[in-house]
Scaffold this motif. Structure first.
Motif, PDB file in Angstrom:
ATOM      1  N   ASP A  64      29.088 167.975  17.630  1.00  0.00           N
ATOM      2  CA  ASP A  64      30.522 167.796  17.420  1.00  0.00           C
ATOM      3  C   ASP A  64      31.250 167.444  18.719  1.00  0.00           C
ATOM      4  O   ASP A  64      32.425 167.058  18.684  1.00  0.00           O
ATOM      5  N   VAL A  65      30.599 167.581  19.842  1.00  0.00           N
ATOM      6  CA  VAL A  65      31.260 167.394  21.124  1.00  0.00           C
ATOM      7  C   VAL A  65      31.299 165.928  21.480  1.00  0.00           C
ATOM      8  O   VAL A  65      30.255 165.235  21.448  1.00  0.00           O
ATOM      9  N   ASP A  66      32.488 165.462  21.854  1.00  0.00           N
ATOM     10  CA  ASP A  66      32.644 164.063  22.241  1.00  0.00           C
ATOM     11  C   ASP A  66      32.418 163.898  23.747  1.00  0.00           C
ATOM     12  O   ASP A  66      31.655 163.029  24.176  1.00  0.00           O
ATOM     13  N   LYS A  67      33.050 164.729  24.520  1.00  0.00           N
ATOM     14  CA  LYS A  67      32.876 164.661  25.975  1.00  0.00           C
ATOM     15  C   LYS A  67      33.284 166.001  26.601  1.00  0.00           C
ATOM     16  O   LYS A  67      33.922 166.834  25.962  1.00  0.00           O
ATOM     17  N   ILE A  68      32.858 166.166  27.846  1.00  0.00           N
ATOM     18  CA  ILE A  68      33.191 167.376  28.614  1.00  0.00           C
ATOM     19  C   ILE A  68      33.765 166.946  29.963  1.00  0.00           C
ATOM     20  O   ILE A  68      33.178 166.084  30.634  1.00  0.00           O
ATOM     21  N   VAL A  69      34.899 167.545  30.325  1.00  0.00           N
ATOM     22  CA  VAL A  69      35.534 167.263  31.616  1.00  0.00           C
ATOM     23  C   VAL A  69      35.536 168.553  32.420  1.00  0.00           C
ATOM     24  O   VAL A  69      36.135 169.554  31.991  1.00  0.00           O
ATOM     25  N   VAL A  70      34.858 168.537  33.568  1.00  0.00           N
ATOM     26  CA  VAL A  70      34.811 169.713  34.455  1.00  0.00           C
ATOM     27  C   VAL A  70      35.956 169.584  35.463  1.00  0.00           C
ATOM     28  O   VAL A  70      36.011 168.610  36.231  1.00  0.00           O
ATOM     29  N   VAL A  71      36.863 170.532  35.448  1.00  0.00           N
ATOM     30  CA  VAL A  71      38.075 170.501  36.285  1.00  0.00           C
ATOM     31  C   VAL A  71      37.906 171.463  37.449  1.00  0.00           C
ATOM     32  O   VAL A  71      37.662 172.659  37.230  1.00  0.00           O
ATOM     33  N   ASN A  72      37.998 170.914  38.649  1.00  0.00           N
ATOM     34  CA  ASN A  72      37.966 171.710  39.889  1.00  0.00           C
ATOM     35  C   ASN A  72      36.724 172.607  39.981  1.00  0.00           C
ATOM     36  O   ASN A  72      36.779 173.677  40.584  1.00  0.00           O
ATOM     37  N   LYS A  73      35.612 172.179  39.320  1.00  0.00           N
ATOM     38  CA  LYS A  73      34.335 172.898  39.379  1.00  0.00           C
ATOM     39  C   LYS A  73      34.449 174.327  38.880  1.00  0.00           C
ATOM     40  O   LYS A  73      33.671 175.199  39.253  1.00  0.00           O
ATOM     41  N   GLU A  74      35.441 174.570  38.008  1.00  0.00           N
ATOM     42  CA  GLU A  74      35.654 175.930  37.528  1.00  0.00           C
ATOM     43  C   GLU A  74      35.684 176.009  36.008  1.00  0.00           C
ATOM     44  O   GLU A  74      35.114 176.920  35.419  1.00  0.00           O
ATOM     45  N   VAL A  75      36.351 175.045  35.371  1.00  0.00           N
ATOM     46  CA  VAL A  75      36.569 175.087  33.935  1.00  0.00           C
ATOM     47  C   VAL A  75      36.085 173.774  33.321  1.00  0.00           C
ATOM     48  O   VAL A  75      36.352 172.680  33.861  1.00  0.00           O
ATOM     49  N   ALA A  76      35.386 173.922  32.201  1.00  0.00           N
ATOM     50  CA  ALA A  76      34.935 172.751  31.463  1.00  0.00           C
ATOM     51  C   ALA A  76      35.804 172.572  30.226  1.00  0.00           C
ATOM     52  O   ALA A  76      35.892 173.483  29.391  1.00  0.00           O
TER      53      ALA A  76
END
Length: 650
Positions: A68-80
Motif C-alpha cells: 500500500d505504500v507509495d513512497k517514504i520521505v525521511v526528514v532530517n534523519k529522524e522521521v519517516a
C-alpha cells in the motif's frame, strides 16, 4: 411656501452649527493581535500532530506487506513520512486518515520514528526481499527547518519583551509627571506653583504671628522689587528656617508665600528625597535646584527638613544612614557651595530644630531663623476671627472668652475647635452655631467625648466625686492656682472626671506657683485618704504630672536648696542620644531624695488644708453626685467668694 423654506433653512443651519462628531479611527489593539497570533500558532502546531504516528510492526504488517505504500520521505534523519497509494485510500482501514481540517489525499498519511537511518534502511531492505523490482518503495531524504519549534522557543521570550515594553511605556506616560517613569526616580518630585497654579492662601489668612509675617513679607517684596534692596548693597537671605511647635502655622506661612509671590514656588517634604535606591536623594536635590535656577527668581519650600537634616556625629554611629547623609551633603553644597545659586530662596520648616546639623543652620545657608511660638491671648482672638469667618455663628458668641479658655492652643487646635463646634451644632439640627456649642467643642478637644453611657458602680462614682471635690477645694483656697470654671464627674475620654480651670498665661513660674500647682494636683488623692481612709488608682495621671514637675524643679530649674542652682537640661538634645545620665550616681540619689521630700511636703500641706475644710469637701462631693457638673456659681455657694490667701510658701 416661504414658511416651509424658512424651516428648511433653519434646520440646515442648525445641523451646520451642530458640533460634528469626530470619526472613530479603527485602531488594532496590540492585545488582540497577540491573542490572534497565539490562537493561530496553537492551531498550526496542533495540525503538525494530526499525522498519525505508527510503529514498525504496524507499518510492516499492515502497509508494507500489502503493497500500500507509495513512497517514504525521511526528514532530517529522524522521521519517516509514509505516503499511501491513492487507489488504496478508499480502503476502510485508511478512512480515518483523510478526516480532519488540514488533511488531504496528498499526504503524508503516517509518520514513523526511525531511530537511525542505517537501521531503518536495513529493516526496510530485509522486509522487501520477496518484493518484485517494480514494487520496491522509493525512499527520499530531505532536510527541513521546523519553524514551529523555533517559534515555540521565541514566542515566550517575545511576550515577555512585549510585556516590559508596555509596562515601561505606561510608567513613562503615567500621571506621575516628572517622576512618573521608573527611570525618573532620580528626578525631583517637587510640586510647582506658578501663575497658572497658585495657592489660594494669602497673608490675610494668617492671624497673629505679626513679627514672622513681617520677615516673610520682606522676602516676597524682595522678589517683586529687588532694586529697592540691591541699590544699597543689601543681599537677601538665601535661606529662611521656620521653627516652632506643631500646629503654629509653619506650612500655612509657606502656602501664603506661594499665594503672594509672583515667582515659581517649588514645595516638597524632606522625606521625598530619600528612597531605597542609593544616590537618589542627592540626585533629586541636584535636579530640584537645577529646575529652580532655570526659573529664577524662585522659591523652594522643604517641609519637615529634619527628615534629611539630622545632625551628623558620633551619637548617630549606631543608626547612621549613608543615603540620608549623602542627601544632606548635597543639600549643603547646593545651598552654599562653589556653584552659583542666584535668585533661589529656600524656605524650610521643622519642629525639631535641636536635632538639625549645625552646618545646615549657619549663616550663608539659612541666614534667618523665624520662631513661631504658641499664640498669646490676643493672637488667639485674631485666629478665632479668621476661622469663624465661614461659620454661621450667633451674635452672642464671646470670642474674648473663647480666647481666654484656650491657653497653650496652637492655630491648628483653634481651627479644630471651630470645626467641632459647627459639627456639634449641625448634629443638634441648629441653624447657627451658639456659644454652648463652642464650649462643648473646647471640652471635647481638651478632654475627649462625653461618655455618659459608661457604666460606673455607685461606689466608684462616690470615689470620683470626692476625688474631684478634693481638687476643687484645694485649688479654691490656694493663692497661686488658676480659678476654677467647673467641676465634672461625667466620664470624658479616658478620665472619669475633671476640674476645669481658667488659666492665666505666665512667661516665668516661681517656686511658690510650682508648689501650689503640685498641691492642687494631689488634692484628689488626699481627699480619698481623708474620707475613705484608703487610696485608689484614680490618681495615676495626677501623680505622673506631679513627679515630672518635681523633677523639673530640682534637676532643670535649680529650685531646690540642697541640689542648688544647677541645671542638667540640654537644649541641644545631645544627651537624649546618650546611654548614661549627665550626672553622677551620688547626684542622682540626691535628686531622687529631694524630689521625694518635695512631693511629701506638698502632700502634707494638701491633707491639712482638706481636713480644715472637710465640711465644704463633703458638701461639694454630694452636690456633684446629685448634679454631676457644678459651675463657678455653685462653687461660690459652698466655698464662698474666692479670695485665696493660703500659700504653701507661707
Amino acid at each position: 411656501m416661504s414658511t416651509e423654506q424658512d424651516k428648511d433653512r433653519i434646520n440646515k443651519s442648525s445641523r451646520a452649527n451642530r458640533p460634528q462628531k469626530p470619526y472613530k479611527v479603527f485602531r488594532i489593539n496590540w492585545l488582540y493581535v497577540v491573542m490572534l497570533f497565539i490562537i493561530l500558532f496553537s492551531i498550526v502546531s496542533r495540525s503538525s500532530y494530526i499525522t498519525k504516528e505508527i510503529g514498525w510492526s504496524e507499518f510492516e504488517q499492515t502497509m508494507l506487506s500489502q503493497l500500500d505504500v507509495d513512497k517514504i520521505v525521511v526528514v532530517n534523519k529522524e522521521v519517516a513520512e509514509i505516503y499511501i497509494k491513492q487507489e488504496r485510500l478508499n480502503d476502510p482501514k485508511y478512512k480515518k486518515i483523510s478526516e480532519g481540517l488540514f488533511k488531504s489525499k496528498i499526504g503524508p498519511h503516517y509518520k514513523l520514528s526511525i531511530g537511525s537511518v542505517e537501521s531503518f534502511e536495513n529493516k526496510l531492505e530485509k522486509a522487501q526481499q520477496d518484493f518484485a523490482k517494480k514494487d520496491i518503495i522509493d525512499v527520499r531524504y530531505q532536510k527541513r527547518t521546523n519553524w514551529l519549534n523555533i517559534l515555540s522557543w521565541f514566542l515566550p521570550v517575545g511576550l515577555i519583551i512585549l510585556f516590559w515594553f508596555v509596562l515601561l511605556r505606561r510608567s513613562t506616560t503615567g500621571s506621575g509627571g516628572l517622576g512618573g517613569s521608573i527611570f525618573n526616580f532620580g528626578k525631583s518630585t517637587a510640586k510647582l506653583m506658578d501663575k497658572d497654579k497658585k495657592s489660594t492662601v494669602t497673608f490675610d489668612d494668617i492671624a497673629g504671628l505679626k513679627e514672622a509675617k513681617i520677615e516673610i513679607k520682606e522676602i516676597v517684596d524682595f522678589l517683586k522689587n529687588p532694586e529697592t534692596y540691591t541699590k544699597l548693597g543689601a543681599k537677601i537671605p538665601k535661606g529662611v528656617m521656620l521653627v516652632g511647635p506643631p500646629g503654629t502655622g509653619k506650612t500655612l506661612m509657606a502656602k501664603a508665600v506661594a499665594g503672594e509671590a509672583k515667582v515659581p514656588f517649588f514645595s516638597l517634604s524632606g522625606s521625598e528625597f530619600v528612597e531605597m535606591f542609593v544616590g537618589v536623594g542627592a540626585s533629586r536635590v541636584r535636579d530640584l535646584f537645577k529646575q529652580a535656577k532655570e526659573k529664577a527668581p524662585s522659591i523652594i519650600f522643604i517641609d519637615e527638613i529634619d527628615a534629611i537634616g539630622r545632625s551628623r556625629g558620633k551619637a548617630n554611629a549606631f543608626q547612621t544612614n549613608d543615603e540620608r547623609e549623602n542627601t544632606l551633603n548635597q543639600l549643603l553644597t547646593e545651598l552654599d557651595g562653589f556653584g552659583t545659586n542666584t535668585g533661589v530662596i529656600v524656605l524650610a520648616a521643622t519642629n525639631r530644630a535641636d536635632i538639625l546639623d549645625k552646618a545646615l543652620l549657619r549663616p550663608g545657608r539659612f541666614d534667618r531663623h523665624i520662631y513661631l511660638e504658641l499664640p498669646n491671648k490676643q493672637e488667639r482672638k485674631e485666629i478665632f476671627d479668621v476661622h469663624l469667618r465661614p461659620i454661621k455663628k450667633a451674635e452672642d458668641v464671646d470670642i474674648e472668652l473663647l480666647a481666654s479658655l484656650s491657653p497653650g492652643f496652637s492655630g491648628a487646635d483653634i481651627a479644630n475647635i471651630c470645626n467641632e463646634a459647627a459639627l456639634i451644632a449641625a448634629r443638634k439640627k441648629k441653624e447657627i452655631v451658639e456659644q454652648d456649642d463652642f464650649m462643648e467643642a473646647r471640652d471635647r478637644v481638651v478632654g475627649g467625648l462625653e461618655r455618659k453611657s459608661k457604666i460606673i458602680s455607685p461606689k466608684e462614682k462616690q470615689i470620683v466625686a470626692y476625688h474631684e471635690a478634693g481638687h476643687a477645694v484645694v485649688s479654691w483656697y490656694l493663692k497661686n492656682v488658676d480659678s476654677l470654671v467647673k467641676v465634672s464627674i461625667i466620664p470624658r475620654g479616658k478620665s472619669l472626671g475633671a476640674a476645669w480651670y481658667l488659666p492665666e498665661e505666665h512667661q516665668i513660674i516661681t517656686k511658690a506657683q510650682f508648689m501650689d500647682q503640685i498641691c492642687a494636683a494631689l488634692g484628689g488623692r488626699a481627699a480619698e485618704e481623708i474620707i475613705f481612709n484608703e487610696i485608689s488608682s484614680g490618681a495615676l495621671d495626677d501623680l505622673e504630672k506631679v513627679t515630672k514637675q518635681a523633677y523639673n524643679m530640682v534637676a532643670y530649674y535649680g529650685l531646690d536648696e540642697e541640689v542648688g542652682p544647677i541645671s542638667f537640661y540640654d537644649s541641644t538634645g545631645q544627651t537624649e542620644r546618650l546611654f548614661g545620665k549627665p550626672y553622677s550616681e551620688n547626684m542622682a540619689k540626691l535628686i531622687d531624695k529631694e524630689v521625694q521630700d518635695l512631693i511629701l511636703t506638698a502632700y502634707k500641706v494638701t491633707k491639712k488644708l482638706l481636713i480644715d475644710h472637710k465640711q465644704e469637701l463633703e458638701k461639694l462631693a454630694q452636690l456633684l453626685l446629685k448634679k454631676e457638673v457644678v459651675y463657678k456659681e455653685g462653687l461660690e455657694k459652698i466655698l464662698g467668694k474666692r479670695n485665696p490667701e493660703i500659700s504653701t510658701e507661707a
